[in-house]
Enzyme design. Sequence first.
Site, short mmCIF file in Angstrom:
data_model
loop_
_atom_site.label_atom_id
_atom_site.label_comp_id
_atom_site.label_asym_id
_atom_site.label_seq_id
_atom_site.Cartn_x
_atom_site.Cartn_y
_atom_site.Cartn_z
CG MET A 178 -46.61 -1.00 -8.17
SD MET A 178 -47.54 -1.20 -9.69
CE MET A 178 -49.14 -1.42 -8.84
N GLY A 179 -45.12 1.80 -6.43
CA GLY A 179 -45.77 2.02 -5.03
C GLY A 179 -46.12 3.63 -4.96
CG ASN A 243 -37.27 -2.00 7.55
OD1 ASN A 243 -38.25 -2.57 7.48
ND2 ASN A 243 -35.96 -2.01 6.75
CB CYS A 411 -61.93 4.33 -17.22
SG CYS A 411 -62.66 3.99 -18.68
P1 NAD Z 1 -39.56 -0.47 -6.59
O1 NAD Z 1 -38.22 -1.27 -6.47
O2 NAD Z 1 -39.24 0.87 -7.71
O3 NAD Z 1 -39.74 0.36 -4.96
C1 NAD Z 1 -39.68 -0.34 -4.09
C2 NAD Z 1 -39.35 0.58 -2.95
O4 NAD Z 1 -39.38 0.03 -1.62
C3 NAD Z 1 -38.06 1.33 -3.07
O5 NAD Z 1 -38.24 2.71 -3.00
C4 NAD Z 1 -37.29 0.91 -1.90
O6 NAD Z 1 -36.26 1.70 -1.12
C5 NAD Z 1 -38.41 0.52 -0.53
N1 NAD Z 1 -38.42 -0.45 0.45
C6 NAD Z 1 -37.59 -1.61 0.04
N2 NAD Z 1 -37.60 -2.19 1.39
C7 NAD Z 1 -38.09 -1.68 2.26
C8 NAD Z 1 -38.27 -1.77 3.69
N3 NAD Z 1 -38.04 -2.85 4.18
N4 NAD Z 1 -38.93 -0.45 4.11
C9 NAD Z 1 -39.19 0.42 3.71
N5 NAD Z 1 -39.17 0.81 2.20
C10 NAD Z 1 -38.57 -0.23 1.45
O7 NAD Z 1 -40.48 -1.20 -7.10
P2 NAD Z 1 -42.11 -0.84 -7.48
O8 NAD Z 1 -41.92 -0.62 -9.08
O9 NAD Z 1 -42.52 0.22 -6.55
O10 NAD Z 1 -42.98 -2.18 -7.04
C11 NAD Z 1 -43.00 -2.63 -5.59
C12 NAD Z 1 -43.51 -3.91 -5.73
O11 NAD Z 1 -44.60 -4.14 -6.34
C13 NAD Z 1 -42.45 -4.87 -6.19
O12 NAD Z 1 -42.59 -6.02 -5.61
C14 NAD Z 1 -43.18 -5.10 -7.59
O13 NAD Z 1 -43.14 -6.55 -8.21
C15 NAD Z 1 -44.55 -5.23 -7.14
N6 NAD Z 1 -45.44 -4.92 -8.21
C16 NAD Z 1 -47.05 -5.16 -8.29
C17 NAD Z 1 -47.99 -5.13 -9.11
C18 NAD Z 1 -49.28 -5.16 -8.99
O14 NAD Z 1 -50.09 -5.54 -9.80
N7 NAD Z 1 -49.74 -5.22 -7.83
C19 NAD Z 1 -47.34 -4.56 -10.49
C20 NAD Z 1 -46.34 -4.06 -10.66
C21 NAD Z 1 -45.14 -4.30 -9.56
#
Ligand code: NAD
Length: 555
Positions: A178-179, A243, A411
């Site tokens: 997602m990120g 971090n 969209c």
């Molecule tokens: P993911 O687990 O694929 O990626 C998370 C990343 O964060 C990993 O690459 C990990 O190495 C990194 N990370 C973890 N701790 C860290 C730290 N302290 N410092 C730096 N990097 C760190 O997850 P994702 O699919 O990218 O989702 C990210 C978050 O967004 C999740 O918590 C998910 O539940 C949330 N999310 C939000 C929405 C929304 O609508 N906003 C939708 C889906 C997911």
Amino acid sequence: MPGPMREQPMQNEIRPHTGNTLRCRGWRQEGILRMLENTIANGERPEDLIIYGSTGQAARDWPSYHAIVARLRELRDDETLVVQSGKPVAVFRSYPTSPRVVLATCNLVPRWATHEEFERLRAEGLTIHGQYTAASWAYIGSQGIMQGTFEVFGACAQQHFGGSLAGRVVLSGGLGGMGSAQPPGITMNGGVALVVEIDPSRIARRLETGHVEEAFDDLDTAWRRCRAAAAAGEARAFALRANAADVCEHFAAASERPDCVTDQTSAHNLLHGYVPSGLTMDEAHRLRASDPDAYRRRAGETVARHLRALLALRAEGVPCFEYGNDLRAAALANGVEDAFELPGFVPLFVRPSFARGRGPVRWVLLSGDPADQRAADEAARALFPDDLLLQRWLSLTGKWAPIEGLPARTCWLGYGAREAMMLRMNEMVARGELRAPVAVTRDHLDSGASAWPARETENMPDGSDAIGDWPYLNAMLNVAGGADLVAIHQNAGNIGGSISAGMTVVLDGSNETAERVSRVFASDPGIGVVRHADAGVPEAVEFLANSDIRAGFVD
Ligand code: NAD
């Protein structure tokens, strides 16, 4: 009439059917079948029918999948197929204008809606986790996340920076599934993205895919690079291996600060997601395996520092927000009592749109022909010349929304605009300007379709966050209006945490479909406007007063 039954495909080889041949008795059934196939083809683990979000599933099991396909192929134009948590359970006579498919997924009686009970039921083969678009067969791959992220940073730009992020540095964390949409979401709005990620393999992957263009190990160098790019008005995306909590703490105490800060590390999971400060990725893996309690404790300490740093930055006037990753809840559980002083992204950036009935729609070109996708994009451009965000998004989709499965476009369109666009595409089908019908659907994350107190309905002005009536009303209205598929789900995210509704309409070019389109695309976003006005959201109250929606009978 349906074509001859083909051999059943290998279980992990589902591909959406394309072209003009019908396998079902009509396009409405065929369109729904192609959406199911497309959802599975785009899924993370198609062999297990898992689509996204770790456990979001499109059908109960393979026998259920094949039974759904068989029922859709024989389904008449006055029949409705009933699907209970991914298993087809009945076909009943209905009306030609009724939905062809209704689905209910993962709806647990509230007091029993616990993780343990859900896991027990799932292990017994009685339910599945439907997420939002997995079990309502509306998943279109990564485009949804990309476009949603573009919208959020677009709204942030609008609210804080005069409509553009040009000259601004946005700091965030996490380059996961997602990120990784964050850097393009920021650069598409003209800004400089600095995304902190602890895992070098994730950074390498995002360099390869072009989501970020340079990566740094050293904060000072990264920051200088960001400032220079922002000063030159360049839209650039950088990664920093560090971090995220440490970097936020650094900026909270520094004289120079980013212009906006958020985070998408996986803070929702303090054992398998979030990485404690002071550990490399390898060290984190080792500690997780050898001493999970110590890992959790250290992750909890870090997440608390992370959140305090965001609050400190906010106190200095830097716009900061939580981006749906449960960072606040994790920090609260680890002693940060005012964690929820940090606002969530929905009330800040999404609600003003939802309050006016503006939200995500997605259309899927059932022909499979990219030329149809271009023609539909062109129609949207021509219909909404003043919607600058839409125009910008459409100009960037070539790079950031490659075709995955059937060509599709998502969209955000407003109340009225949705109906206009769907009627235009229905007309294009009728005139042969598109080579086959179009399935129109949306995320459950929409104006009136979701009750999720930790996200979509967080902090409603009247405190009605946990009222679950609205998505049910939304689903019933979509049945009444004649959508082709209507779904009601519980538990996207955490078990017991949400109720949401989905719908799909197949634009087959007929006048009768145009009638249904007008009803569905008025009431579907319309009930969202009513929900927000009822809660006292000022944008909704004003919009309702000036709209053709008849509502608000009791003060
Ligand atoms: P993911 O687990 O694929 O990626 C998370 C990343 O964060 C990993 O690459 C990990 O190495 C990194 N990370 C973890 N701790 C860290 C730290 N302290 N410092 C730096 N990097 C760190 O997850 P994702 O699919 O990218 O989702 C990210 C978050 O967004 C999740 O918590 C998910 O539940 C949330 N999310 C939000 C929405 C929304 O609508 N906003 C939708 C889906 C997911």
